[in-house]
Design an enzyme around this catalytic site. Structure first.
Site, PDB file in Angstrom:
ATOM      1  N   CYS A 281      -4.035   4.967  -2.902  1.00  0.00           N
ATOM      2  CA  CYS A 281      -5.351   5.845  -2.732  1.00  0.00           C
ATOM      3  C   CYS A 281      -5.172   6.999  -3.589  1.00  0.00           C
ATOM      4  CB  CYS A 281      -5.499   6.195  -1.320  1.00  0.00           C
ATOM      5  SG  CYS A 281      -4.023   7.051  -0.555  1.00  0.00           S
TER       6      CYS A 281
ATOM      7  N   ASP B 133       0.975  -1.226  -0.088  1.00  0.00           N
ATOM      8  CA  ASP B 133       0.050  -0.009  -0.014  1.00  0.00           C
ATOM      9  C   ASP B 133       0.658   1.354   0.041  1.00  0.00           C
ATOM     10  OD1 ASP B 133      -2.010   1.933   0.408  1.00  0.00           O
ATOM     11  OD2 ASP B 133      -2.860   1.110   2.012  1.00  0.00           O
TER      12      ASP B 133
END
Length: 398
Positions: A349, A296
């Site tokens: 994101c 991530d």
């Protein structure tokens, strides 16, 4: 220059003046929420209601991005308030008229639409900056009944969407629930990463039939969360995959310290934590091979700017190149630690193609096989927007 206060509007002029003063002193070097907290702790004259009003005005200003240079600070604050509010109190409507705030605008809140990942609706995404995302909880396995009972007893409004609970963003869930044990605070799109983990689980079972390097049924899966941050993806992986051999790492010692506390609350005891730079080979990790590496990665965070609109205002496209370069270095390093036949889960994101599809294409050029790839659209759901891709290293990969 503020007009002379009209009768009954003095307090609202004061709110507006305070917001303009704060905006003038804020330079974007720290999250706006932190800046406001420190500001109000110094300025004791603001009560709870005052802080709420001024905070709303500051966020309204930044929701416009950096366009609208032809408007005054006051006009921009009030225009942002008009566009981001379902209902506006009468005093604010009066000020909208006094300041001659335009009914509509022709500027671009998000002017980088040509750089968006495929499938994102540019107009809908731009509109999402005027909508504050909700708070989301993920119910951990075996806790659905007690969590719902506690929320109902506390009269906290919620909507259940699968394992996700949607609450108002001001809800004090931590006062009602044992966070991390019963439920975790996790955005809706972040929870949807579970789909990639389920996909990995089924694919790993198939691969185990032909590759001795990948565990079969009943075997313990080895997972390295190489940019672990607060550990949310690791907790999700443990909940989806069951008993795993877990390694977590981050470059920031303070983050690892906080992660350990969170894992203790979550009941995750068997894990190894390391402070290491994911862009560089680690003496210990470089010799190991994992069934699944989760990355991530650091990114522009552009899929979360509805929560942090100050980033929309201060963003420079140079950051895309900077983050893409950092991500590429992470990919080049950590993918070497995947077993032949194993899997790599890439997450951002971000909404920018250079941080998403372009990175996946780079891996494909090096022999990786895409098994699943999605933009997790949250902009129509009062949630963050994320990107995920599950890739497999060929069994004969050298």
């Amino acid at each position: 220059m503020l007009p002379d206060p009209q009768k009954g509007l003095g307090r609202y002029y004061s709110y507006l003046n305070s917001a303009v003063k704060i905006i003038g002193s804020y330079q974007g070097h720290e999250p706006l929420a932190h800046f406001l907290k420190n500001y109000f702790s110094r300025e004791k004259k603001y009560g709870g209601s005052d802080r709420k009003q001024v905070t709303q005005l500051c966020y309204a200003y930044y929701r416009l991005g950096k366009d609208f240079a032809d408007l005054s600070f006051e006009q921009r604050v009030l225009l942002g308030l008009r566009l981001s509010s379902k209902e506006i109190a009468a005093p604010w409507n009066a000020l909208l008229a006094i300041y001659k705030v335009p009914e509509t605008f022709s500027g671009a809140v998000f002017p980088w639409k040509d750089q968006l990942s495929g499938g994102i609706d540019p107009a809908a995404f731009e509109h999402s900056f005027f909508v504050q995302p909700d708070l989301f909880l993920r119910i951990r396995p075996g806790n659905e009944a007690p969590v719902i009972k506690k929320l109902e007893q506390a009269a906290l409004p919620f909507q259940k969407e699968g394992d996700a609970l949607r609450l108002p963003n001001t809800a004090k869930a931590g006062e009602v629930l044992a966070l991390n044990s019963e439920a975790v605070i996790q955005d809706l799109s972040s929870q949807r990463i579970a789909g990639f983990l389920h996909r990995f689980k089924s694919l790993a079972l198939d691969v185990s039939q032909i590759s001795p390097d990948v565990p079969g049924p009943g075997s313990r899966v080895s997972v390295w969360d190489c940019c672990a941050a607060s550990g949310g993806k690791s907790i999700l992986a443990a909940d989806v995959l069951g008993t795993i051999t877990l390694t977590v790492s981050d470059i920031r010692p303070s983050i690892i310290a906080n992660l350990k506390k969170r894992f203790h609350e979550a009941g995750i005891k068997n894990f190894r934590s390391l402070v290491t730079d994911a862009t560089k080979p680690d003496g210990q990790l470089s010799r190991e091979r994992f069934d699944l590496v989760i990355a991530d990665v650091p990114c522009s965070g552009s899929g979360t700017w509805s929560r942090t609109p100050e980033r929309l205002h201060y963003f420079s496209t140079d950051e895309i190149k900077t983050y893409a370069g950092l991500q590429r270095r992470i990919l080049a390093n950590v993918t070497q630690s995947v077993k032949p036949g194993g899997f790599f889960l890439y997450i951002t994101c971000s909404v920018f193609r250079a941080e998403n599809e372009d990175q996946v294409a780079w891996l494909q050029q090096r022999g990786w096989v895409v098994k699943d790839q999605q933009v997790l659209e949250g902009y129509k759901l009062k949630a963050d927007t994320m990107f995920g891709a599950l890739l497999q290293k060929k069994a004969n990969f050298i």
